[in-house]
Enzyme design. Structure first.
Site, PDB file in Angstrom:
ATOM      1  NE  ARG A 148      -3.470  -2.342   2.775  1.00 34.73           N
ATOM      2  CZ  ARG A 148      -3.153  -3.495   3.355  1.00 34.73           C
ATOM      3  NH1 ARG A 148      -1.937  -3.652   3.876  1.00 34.73           N
ATOM      4  NH2 ARG A 148      -4.017  -4.493   3.414  1.00 34.73           N
ATOM      5  CE  LYS A 151      -7.763  -2.072   5.415  1.00 29.90           C
ATOM      6  NZ  LYS A 151      -8.368  -2.159   4.054  1.00 29.90           N
ATOM      7  CG  HIS A 184      -4.727   0.290  -3.380  1.00 31.75           C
ATOM      8  ND1 HIS A 184      -3.956   0.203  -2.227  1.00 31.75           N
ATOM      9  CD2 HIS A 184      -5.602  -0.745  -3.314  1.00 31.75           C
ATOM     10  CE1 HIS A 184      -4.362  -0.826  -1.504  1.00 31.75           C
ATOM     11  NE2 HIS A 184      -5.360  -1.426  -2.141  1.00 31.75           N
ATOM     12  NE  ARG A 239      -2.722  -4.201  -0.910  1.00 32.60           N
ATOM     13  CZ  ARG A 239      -2.181  -5.004  -0.003  1.00 32.60           C
ATOM     14  NH1 ARG A 239      -0.867  -5.094   0.080  1.00 32.60           N
ATOM     15  NH2 ARG A 239      -2.933  -5.719   0.812  1.00 32.60           N
ATOM     16  CG  HIS A 291      -5.548  -9.727   1.716  1.00 30.76           C
ATOM     17  ND1 HIS A 291      -5.729 -10.074   0.392  1.00 30.76           N
ATOM     18  CD2 HIS A 291      -5.464  -8.363   1.733  1.00 30.76           C
ATOM     19  CE1 HIS A 291      -5.745  -8.991  -0.354  1.00 30.76           C
ATOM     20  NE2 HIS A 291      -5.573  -7.946   0.438  1.00 30.76           N
ATOM     21  CE1 TYR A 350      -6.301  -7.559  -6.437  1.00 33.68           C
ATOM     22  CE2 TYR A 350      -5.987  -8.886  -4.466  1.00 33.68           C
ATOM     23  CZ  TYR A 350      -6.069  -7.652  -5.075  1.00 33.68           C
ATOM     24  OH  TYR A 350      -5.901  -6.505  -4.340  1.00 33.68           O
TER      25      TYR A 350
END
Length: 321
Positions: free
Chosen positions: A135, A160, A266, A269, A292, A301
């Site tokens: 990010r 995050k 972004h 990414r 994640h 994805y």
């Protein structure tokens, strides 16, 4: 409103728990919106019912995405659980139904064209976003100690969800990163002569009072100016602001002739994850590299490239036409 004693207390509570400045701004924003929604009624005089009504209103009247609603919920849960000591319990509110759109992904050729239109520090940032799946703010917050040129790895700290993780680093960036590290150290040395240095997280500045003099704490992408640490009069050098990279990217997109896609920092990414999956990488590996929590987040994805129906034949193929 922003200077009210109540919000000042909330800010202090957020900082005492070591949350990032970005999280602080986000939480304060949604707490303000909650207070305005209830006509500036003090949160202490409200509770679960008011929170439920606000969150449900976001879904019914504002058509927000479910992730936006979840961020607002996190802010209000923090407010009531941590600041006011009034647990909300089961809210049973209406969840937003606006679905997340498939992310924009660049082809490898498009990534190459954009990178060729960017040079120096800004180009290196974009290469890291794409090459390591970062990010933007994870990239800009990198410190010298987070770069491992021997193992070709990056350590992402306080990402995050307040998580640390490791991700890969392209060996092709070694020379560029060595140059940036050298420049960052020179800036730090000059700052130290004036009694200042890189900004330090609140808790670490107390634990390591002279940390701003150690090279390992220097930002890889330092700001060009000195500023006051948020909420204090202590001078420091923060990392580069994200708008600097965004502005450089917009110019590069025009120069590269890519104007038919909505491309942001972004997007690189997203492209990192998509291209790894297209190259046959395991989805669990990609999940780990991206940081994640849930593989379901990474699975978006597979929809971008059609892997969710891999091996499935169209019924048209069975017809003798």
């Amino acid at each position: 409103m922003s200077q009210s004693p109540f919000l000042t207390k909330v800010r202090k509570d957020i900082r005492l728990r070591g949350y990032s400045i970005r999280t602080e701004k986000t939480y304060i924003y949604w707490i303000k919106q909650f207070i305005y929604f209830h006509h500036k009624k003090h949160p202490a005089a409200m509770g679960a019912e008011e929170v439920k009504n606000y969150l449900s209103s976001m879904a019914e009247n504002r058509s927000v995405a479910v992730n936006t609603q979840k961020v607002a919920l996190n802010a209000l849960v923090f407010l009531y659980h941590k600041v006011l000591n009034k647990p909300l319990g089961d809210l049973n509110f209406r969840y937003a139904t606006k679905q997340r759109h498939l992310p924009t992904v660049l082809s490898k050729e498009e990534v190459q064209r954009i990178i060729r239109c960017m040079s120096g520090r800004n180009g290196t940032v974009i290469k890291l976003l794409y090459g390591s799946g970062l990010r933007l703010n994870e990239c800009l917050r990198l410190r010298i100690q987070d770069i491992d040129l021997k193992e070709n790895a990056l350590t992402i700290r306080d990402g995050k969800g307040n998580k640390d993780r490791k991700t890969l680093l392209s060996p092709s960036l070694k020379y560029e990163l060595e140059e940036l590290i050298l420049k960052a150290k020179k800036i730090q040395i000059e700052d130290n002569k004036r009694g200042t240095g890189p900004s330090m997280p609140h808790g670490l500045s107390k634990k390591y009072p002279n940390g701003f003099r150690q090279h390992k704490w220097m930002y890889l992408f330092p700001s060009t100016t000195i500023c006051n640490y948020p909420g204090s009069s202590i001078q420091c050098r923060h990392h580069l602001h994200d708008t600097v990279i965004g502005k450089a990217l917009r110019k590069a997109l025009i120069d590269a002739g890519i104007t038919d896609k909505r491309v942001t920092c972004h997007t690189f990414r997203h492209s990192f994850a998509t291209h790894l999956l297209q190259g046959g990488r395991d989805i669990r590996t990609v999940q780990e590299l991206l940081g994640h929590n849930d593989v379901k987040t990474t699975q978006i994805y597979t929809h971008v490239i059609g892997l969710h129906y891999a091996g499935t034949s169209s019924p048209l193929d069975a017809l003798a036409l």
